[in-house]
Write an enzyme that holds these catalytic residues in place. Structure first.
Site, short mmCIF file in Angstrom:
data_model
loop_
_atom_site.label_atom_id
_atom_site.label_comp_id
_atom_site.label_asym_id
_atom_site.label_seq_id
_atom_site.Cartn_x
_atom_site.Cartn_y
_atom_site.Cartn_z
NE ARG A 89 -22.92 -28.72 79.59
CZ ARG A 89 -21.67 -28.26 79.67
NH1 ARG A 89 -21.18 -27.86 80.81
NH2 ARG A 89 -20.90 -28.20 78.59
CE LYS A 103 -13.50 -23.76 82.33
NZ LYS A 103 -14.03 -24.84 81.48
CG ASN A 104 -15.72 -23.16 85.57
OD1 ASN A 104 -15.66 -23.07 84.35
ND2 ASN A 104 -15.77 -24.33 86.19
CG ASP A 114 -16.67 -29.33 86.90
OD1 ASP A 114 -17.33 -30.03 86.11
OD2 ASP A 114 -16.61 -28.09 86.81
NE ARG A 137 -13.83 -26.46 76.48
CZ ARG A 137 -14.68 -26.96 77.38
NH1 ARG A 137 -14.64 -28.24 77.67
NH2 ARG A 137 -15.52 -26.18 78.00
CB CYS A 177 -17.53 -30.85 77.81
SG CYS A 177 -15.76 -30.59 77.89
#
Length: 426
Positions: free
Chosen positions: A121, A22-23, A305, A397, A116
């Site tokens: 951030r 995903k990232n 993560d 997600r 999230c």
């Protein structure tokens, strides 16, 4: 909202192929706006975040299809550089479009992104990097407008090796005049994947994977077809789940070199791991050992993560472990939920002191963010009795059907649809 119901106490067993990252996929989709024409991207997982990004691209005038694991994106009719606030607030990664749209159109309007709730951030580093390339930025509340008739290469130093800022500056710089050098750049594998994608379109980017990235601007890019790397966080999640349930699992389509720090931690905990090309085998037949200290830091160190997932394993370990979180101050929200299941964890500022218990017990818990939700699923798999994980839209997600993946490995896990979404109910 949907929820997951898990009957725990069954060791995971079998083989599974890992989804695309995903990232990596999200910035690659954003970077597609740098070119006019049809781009095809393979191994793109079907996730809520991916769908939000595709909806944003459609709103900008692109044609986008996601069939199986392939996204076909035609950007030739894109006609807008204004990202709607409603879409931006659904996903933080929408910020990736700032650099490509600014480079293509000379202006972009965005809003403070969502995502999230795992701590502060800021996007200051993104803005500072674009300003260094010659952009003028006007902030009006949550609205941010950037202008630049033509971006110019520059030396950009990041005060912190931010992944998002590194990628945004890279994407903006590929069409800028001259050479851009990014120092103290983030080194994550997803940044390397973005470099490979940009270069496949004709960009001249070097150094991704090190702390210095050089981008030589080019006049234009050409469309290409590209395959996204495997997801290292999904890989790590399944590895930890196998260890926590005392199972034996083979993971295919992985990139073991991206998981060196996790493999080291798991081996310290007594987990057996064998690597053969893109295959990782994980086995654990006994209670894990405690680890005196695990610290999250930017890649290639231990990833934030995977902090919550490994904490579940340490909650079952023989002895006392310490987990220190240095990236996000709000990333211990899963601790209270694990306590409902019998975990003995005390938080002291940015450190969690984990006293291992022989077993966890099923309970009703709530996913507070993406990775915390994955950790609670692992806890449910390892626990005695039934666990119900609520608010699983967070999990969706980042995991392409987490219950389907785990069912392939023998887990008893069921998704219960929300009543409003269940056509079988009146």
């Amino acid at each position: 909202m949907d929820k997951l119901v898990i009957e725990g106490g069954r060791p995971l067993s079998g083989s599974i192929a890992i989804q695309g990252a995903k990232n990596a996929a999200l910035p690659i989709l954003a970077a597609s706006m740098l070119v006019e024409g049809k781009v095809m991207i393979d191994q793109v997982p079907r996730l809520l975040d991916i769908e939000v990004m595709l909806n944003i691209l459609r709103d900008l005038g692109c044609r986008a299809e996601h069939v199986d694991q392939t996204v076909t994106l035609d950007t030739s009719e894109a006609n807008s550089s204004h990202i709607p606030e409603t879409l931006m607030r659904q996903m933080r990664s929408s910020i990736f479009l700032m650099g490509p749209l600014l480079a293509r159109y000379g202006e972009v309007t965005i809003y403070q992104p969502g995502g999230c709730a795992i701590g502060e951030r800021k996007i200051d580093l993104h803005l500072q990097g674009l300003m260094a390339l010659g952009a003028d930025i006007v902030e009006e509340g949550s609205r941010i407008v950037c202008y630049a008739k033509r971006l110019k290469g520059a030396d950009v130093h990041l005060d912190f090796p931010s992944v998002g800022a590194t990628e945004n500056i890279m994407m903006a710089a590929v069409l800028a005049d001259g050479v851009t050098t990014i120092t103290n750049a983030a080194r994550e594998p997803e940044i390397q994947d973005l470099q490979h994608f940009l270069n496949a379109m004709g960009a001249k980017v070097n150094g991704a994977g090190t702390d210095t990235i050089t981008v030589e601007g080019v006049e234009k890019l050409t469309p290409c077809r590209y395959t996204v790397i495997p997801d290292r966080i999904v890989t790590g999640t399944i590895m930890v789940a196998a260890a926590a349930t005392k199972g034996s699992v083979t993971l295919r389509n992985t990139h073991p070199a991206h998981l060196t720090s996790l493999i080291h931690v798991l081996r310290r905990a007594g987990v057996q791991i064998a690597v053969d090309g893109d295959i990782i085998r994980v086995g654990s037949a006994s209670r894990p050992r405690s680890i005196d200290r695990v610290v999250t830091s930017p890649y290639p160190a231990f990833p934030t993560d995977l902090q919550s997932q490994v904490m579940v394993l340490l909650a079952l370990a023989d002895g006392v472990s310490v987990m220190k979180e240095t990236i996000f101050e709000g990333r211990f929200k899963h601790v209270d939920e694990l306590a409902r299941m019998g975990a003995d964890i005390r938080v002291d500022l940015n450190a969690a002191i984990i006293r291992g218990v022989p077993r966890l017990y099923g309970a009703t818990v709530e996913a507070t963010d993406l990775r915390a939700g994955a950790a609670l699923v692992i806890a449910g798999l390892a626990a005695q009795g039934k666990t119900v994980v609520e608010q699983i839209h967070h999990i969706d997600r980042g995991y392409d059907g987490i219950e389907t993946m785990l069912e392939q490995l023998g887990a008893r896990i069921t998704r219960v649809k929300a009543i409003a979404n269940n056509p079988a109910l009146p």
